[in-house]
Design a protein around this motif. Structure first.
Motif, PDB file in Angstrom:
ATOM      1  N   VAL A  63      -1.625 -16.557  82.043  1.00 11.14           N
ATOM      2  CA  VAL A  63      -0.835 -17.479  82.950  1.00 11.14           C
ATOM      3  C   VAL A  63      -1.945 -18.500  83.283  1.00 11.14           C
ATOM      4  O   VAL A  63      -3.205 -18.255  83.813  1.00 11.14           O
ATOM      5  N   PHE A  64      -1.467 -19.722  83.560  1.00  8.87           N
ATOM      6  CA  PHE A  64      -2.227 -20.801  84.087  1.00  8.87           C
ATOM      7  C   PHE A  64      -1.394 -21.704  85.040  1.00  8.87           C
ATOM      8  O   PHE A  64      -0.461 -22.073  84.728  1.00  8.87           O
ATOM      9  N   PHE A  73       1.546 -15.909  75.041  1.00  5.76           N
ATOM     10  CA  PHE A  73       1.955 -14.745  75.476  1.00  5.76           C
ATOM     11  C   PHE A  73       2.032 -13.687  73.981  1.00  5.76           C
ATOM     12  O   PHE A  73       1.651 -12.595  73.968  1.00  5.76           O
ATOM     13  N   VAL A  74       2.474 -14.360  73.023  1.00  6.19           N
ATOM     14  CA  VAL A  74       2.408 -13.722  71.768  1.00  6.19           C
ATOM     15  C   VAL A  74       1.099 -13.327  71.410  1.00  6.19           C
ATOM     16  O   VAL A  74       0.882 -12.173  70.841  1.00  6.19           O
ATOM     17  N   HIS A  75       0.150 -14.214  71.312  1.00  4.42           N
ATOM     18  CA  HIS A  75      -1.109 -13.958  71.297  1.00  4.42           C
ATOM     19  C   HIS A  75      -1.816 -12.774  72.243  1.00  4.42           C
ATOM     20  O   HIS A  75      -2.395 -11.866  71.580  1.00  4.42           O
ATOM     21  N   ALA A  95      -8.777 -23.864  69.978  1.00  3.14           N
ATOM     22  CA  ALA A  95      -8.169 -23.588  71.406  1.00  3.14           C
ATOM     23  C   ALA A  95      -8.628 -22.305  72.146  1.00  3.14           C
ATOM     24  O   ALA A  95      -9.168 -22.265  73.183  1.00  3.14           O
ATOM     25  N   MET A  96      -8.501 -21.345  70.978  1.00  6.47           N
ATOM     26  CA  MET A  96      -8.902 -19.998  71.568  1.00  6.47           C
ATOM     27  C   MET A  96     -10.194 -19.914  71.689  1.00  6.47           C
ATOM     28  O   MET A  96     -10.982 -19.264  72.732  1.00  6.47           O
ATOM     29  N   LEU A 104      -9.403 -20.022  80.197  1.00  6.65           N
ATOM     30  CA  LEU A 104      -8.060 -20.544  80.147  1.00  6.65           C
ATOM     31  C   LEU A 104      -7.332 -19.874  78.984  1.00  6.65           C
ATOM     32  O   LEU A 104      -8.048 -19.697  78.014  1.00  6.65           O
ATOM     33  N   PRO A 105      -6.094 -19.882  79.168  1.00  4.36           N
ATOM     34  CA  PRO A 105      -5.219 -19.385  78.001  1.00  4.36           C
ATOM     35  C   PRO A 105      -5.227 -20.450  76.840  1.00  4.36           C
ATOM     36  O   PRO A 105      -5.766 -21.547  76.982  1.00  4.36           O
TER      37      PRO A 105
END
Length: 115
Positions: A63-64, A73-75, A95-96, A104-105
């Protein structure tokens, strides 16, 4: 015969917090990779609003600022269930990596990186 969609709509109608949320608009936001608030996420995931809110407070849940991107969420769900796979594309992988460095997500980090 009940289908998963009809069961989700039935559950949504019973949850007073979710009565004003339209499934079609939430699915369009998901398709467009837009952030979902807790109510929209609950409808999209097929869970109650209280369940979504409790997930939003789990340590490590992506959540951000009170919103979540569906792919994050899937990840998270994939990793949480021990079914981790390789990222689908390099930009998401980057990004990950940035997300893990910035806490951060992944999708939020990707958006900030692209800005």
């Amino acid at each position: 015969m009940k289908t998963p969609d009809s069961e989700n709509l039935t559950a949504q109608r019973q949850d007073k917090q979710l009565q004003g949320i339209e499934l079609e608009s939430v699915m369009e936001k998901r398709r467009l990779d837009q952030a979902l608030n807790a109510k929209e996420f609950a409808v999209c995931a097929g869970v109650s609003y209280s369940t979504a809110r409790s997930w939003f407070h789990l340590p490590g849940f992506p959540v951000f600022h009170g919103v979540i991107f569906w792919q994050d969420f899937v990840h998270w769900r994939t990793n949480h269930n021990g079914l981790a796979t390789q990222p689908e594309d390099l930009s998401y992988h980057n990004a990950m990596t940035a997300a893990s460095a910035s806490k951060l997500p992944p999708r939020a980090a990707q958006i900030l990186h692209e800005a």
